[in-house]
Write an enzyme that holds these catalytic residues in place. Structure first.
Site, PDB file in Angstrom:
ATOM      1  N   GLU A  51       0.879  -1.168   0.000  1.00 52.30           N
ATOM      2  CA  GLU A  51       0.000   0.000   0.000  1.00 52.30           C
ATOM      3  C   GLU A  51       0.920   1.222   0.000  1.00 52.30           C
ATOM      4  O   GLU A  51       1.676   1.445   0.958  1.00 52.30           O
ATOM      5  CB  GLU A  51      -0.916   0.051   1.236  1.00 52.30           C
ATOM      6  CG  GLU A  51      -1.913   1.200   1.080  1.00 52.30           C
ATOM      7  CD  GLU A  51      -2.656   1.627   2.348  1.00 52.30           C
ATOM      8  OE1 GLU A  51      -3.421   2.595   2.255  1.00 52.30           O
ATOM      9  OE2 GLU A  51      -2.456   1.022   3.410  1.00 52.30           O
ATOM     10  N   ASP A  76       5.134   4.590   3.526  1.00 54.18           N
ATOM     11  CA  ASP A  76       4.842   6.026   3.659  1.00 54.18           C
ATOM     12  C   ASP A  76       6.104   6.698   4.186  1.00 54.18           C
ATOM     13  O   ASP A  76       6.977   6.032   4.749  1.00 54.18           O
ATOM     14  CB  ASP A  76       3.675   6.262   4.638  1.00 54.18           C
ATOM     15  CG  ASP A  76       2.935   7.570   4.366  1.00 54.18           C
ATOM     16  OD1 ASP A  76       1.771   7.520   3.926  1.00 54.18           O
ATOM     17  OD2 ASP A  76       3.527   8.659   4.581  1.00 54.18           O
ATOM     18  N   ASP A 125      -2.918  12.044  -2.220  1.00 53.25           N
ATOM     19  CA  ASP A 125      -3.070  13.491  -2.389  1.00 53.25           C
ATOM     20  C   ASP A 125      -3.106  13.760  -3.891  1.00 53.25           C
ATOM     21  O   ASP A 125      -2.233  13.286  -4.623  1.00 53.25           O
ATOM     22  CB  ASP A 125      -1.867  14.223  -1.782  1.00 53.25           C
ATOM     23  CG  ASP A 125      -1.752  13.969  -0.286  1.00 53.25           C
ATOM     24  OD1 ASP A 125      -2.753  14.170   0.420  1.00 53.25           O
ATOM     25  OD2 ASP A 125      -0.662  13.552   0.167  1.00 53.25           O
TER      26      ASP A 125
HETATM   27  C1  LIG Z   1      -3.989  11.580   1.843  1.00 51.82           C
HETATM   28  S1  LIG Z   1      -2.915  10.495   2.690  1.00 51.82           S
HETATM   29  C2  LIG Z   1      -3.742   8.925   2.461  1.00 51.82           C
HETATM   30  C3  LIG Z   1      -3.397   7.951   3.533  1.00 51.82           C
HETATM   31  C4  LIG Z   1      -4.044   6.556   3.412  1.00 51.82           C
HETATM   32  N1  LIG Z   1      -3.752   5.910   2.173  1.00 51.82           N
HETATM   33  C5  LIG Z   1      -5.527   6.600   3.670  1.00 51.82           C
HETATM   34  O1  LIG Z   1      -6.309   6.276   2.776  1.00 51.82           O
HETATM   35  O2  LIG Z   1      -5.922   6.965   4.778  1.00 51.82           O
HETATM   36  C6  LIG Z   1      -1.541  10.361   1.576  1.00 51.82           C
HETATM   37  C7  LIG Z   1      -0.317   9.738   2.217  1.00 51.82           C
HETATM   38  O3  LIG Z   1       0.660   9.541   1.199  1.00 51.82           O
HETATM   39  C8  LIG Z   1       1.936   9.840   1.730  1.00 51.82           C
HETATM   40  N2  LIG Z   1       2.801  10.206   0.590  1.00 51.82           N
HETATM   41  C9  LIG Z   1       2.509  11.064  -0.405  1.00 51.82           C
HETATM   42  N3  LIG Z   1       3.506  11.126  -1.291  1.00 51.82           N
HETATM   43  C10 LIG Z   1       4.471  10.282  -0.826  1.00 51.82           C
HETATM   44  C11 LIG Z   1       5.757   9.901  -1.299  1.00 51.82           C
HETATM   45  N4  LIG Z   1       6.250  10.400  -2.426  1.00 51.82           N
HETATM   46  N5  LIG Z   1       6.457   9.007  -0.583  1.00 51.82           N
HETATM   47  C12 LIG Z   1       5.967   8.491   0.574  1.00 51.82           C
HETATM   48  N6  LIG Z   1       4.759   8.801   1.064  1.00 51.82           N
HETATM   49  C13 LIG Z   1       4.021   9.683   0.381  1.00 51.82           C
HETATM   50  C14 LIG Z   1       1.702  10.965   2.710  1.00 51.82           C
HETATM   51  O4  LIG Z   1       2.719  11.031   3.675  1.00 51.82           O
HETATM   52  C15 LIG Z   1       0.338  10.594   3.291  1.00 51.82           C
HETATM   53  O5  LIG Z   1       0.457   9.852   4.478  1.00 51.82           O
END
Ligand SMILES: C[S@@+](CC[C@H](N)C(=O)[O-])C[C@H]1O[C@@H](n2cnc3c(N)ncnc32)[C@H](O)[C@@H]1O
Length: 186
Positions: A51, A76, A125
């Site tokens: 994931e 993450d 995001d």
């Molecule tokens: C909007 S949150 C969604 C979290 C989870 N998937 C959920 O549905 O609750 C997006 C997550 O992606 C992580 N993220 C975004 N771009 C990333 C990257 N390039 N590398 C690692 N993590 C990333 C952020 O730190 C964040 O925790």
């Protein structure tokens, strides 16, 4: 940094199913479990499912409960979020869950070609102003292709119209087959 966050980071250092590597170490030594997650960590031959951008790991832990015959790894960069899923999974003794704290951009340093069977991208995001950070851009898809097996699958779940439309276009541009698609999913 708050005490709470520091305590979470301290837990994360101790958890045997959490892997976090500073980039300098990765560059110098590489990641010893690349290509060997199953033999060295999970101790079985079950399919590996990632994931990406797992946040608190709700899907990682939830899917791992639903599919005990698959190995799930939440990825993450935010350690304090990931701590929630790491704690939940270890407290109930789950053997098919791990977490990897890294930038997704570095994912090919951690998995060998074909080592991964499925990727879930849940509520990423949309990154409307930063094209190169969108997790379904051609740049990221190329990375996913490197680590996925021949029949590998990417699941995307989003509530962003922008992300949905953008990804549909990227899928067409990259000539990727769509196995299932709906715009009305609970
Ligand atoms: C909007 S949150 C969604 C979290 C989870 N998937 C959920 O549905 O609750 C997006 C997550 O992606 C992580 N993220 C975004 N771009 C990333 C990257 N390039 N590398 C690692 N993590 C990333 C952020 O730190 C964040 O925790």
């Amino acid at each position: 940094m708050g005490k709470n966050k520091l305590a979470k980071f301290a837990n994360m250092e101790e958890y045997p199913h959490v892997f976090q590597y500073p980039f300098a170490v990765l560059q110098e030594k590489g990641f010893e479990m690349k290509g060997k997650w199953n033999s060295l960590f999970f101790k079985n031959d079950n399919p590996i499912v990632l994931e990406l951008g797992c946040g608190k790991g709700e899907y990682t832990v939830g899917l791992a409960k639903l599919y005990p015959n698959k190995n799930f790894i939440g990825v993450d960069i935010k350690g304090a979020r990931m701590w929630t899923g790491a704690k939940q999974s270890i407290e109930v003794g789950m053997q098919n869950v791990a977490f990897l704290r890294t930038h997704i951009e570095l994912i090919t340093h951690f998995f060998a070609a074909g080592e991964v069977s499925e990727i879930w991208i849940t509520f990423p995001d949309p990154q409307m102003s930063k094209v190169n950070k969108r997790m379904t851009s051609t740049r990221f898809m190329k990375l996913y292709r490197e680590i996925l097996s021949d029949k590998g699958i990417v699941h995307l779940k989003t509530d962003s119209n922008f992300m949905y439309t953008y990804t549909s276009e990227m899928v067409k541009v990259n000539a990727l087959p769509v196995l299932f698609e709906t715009d009305d999913l609970y």
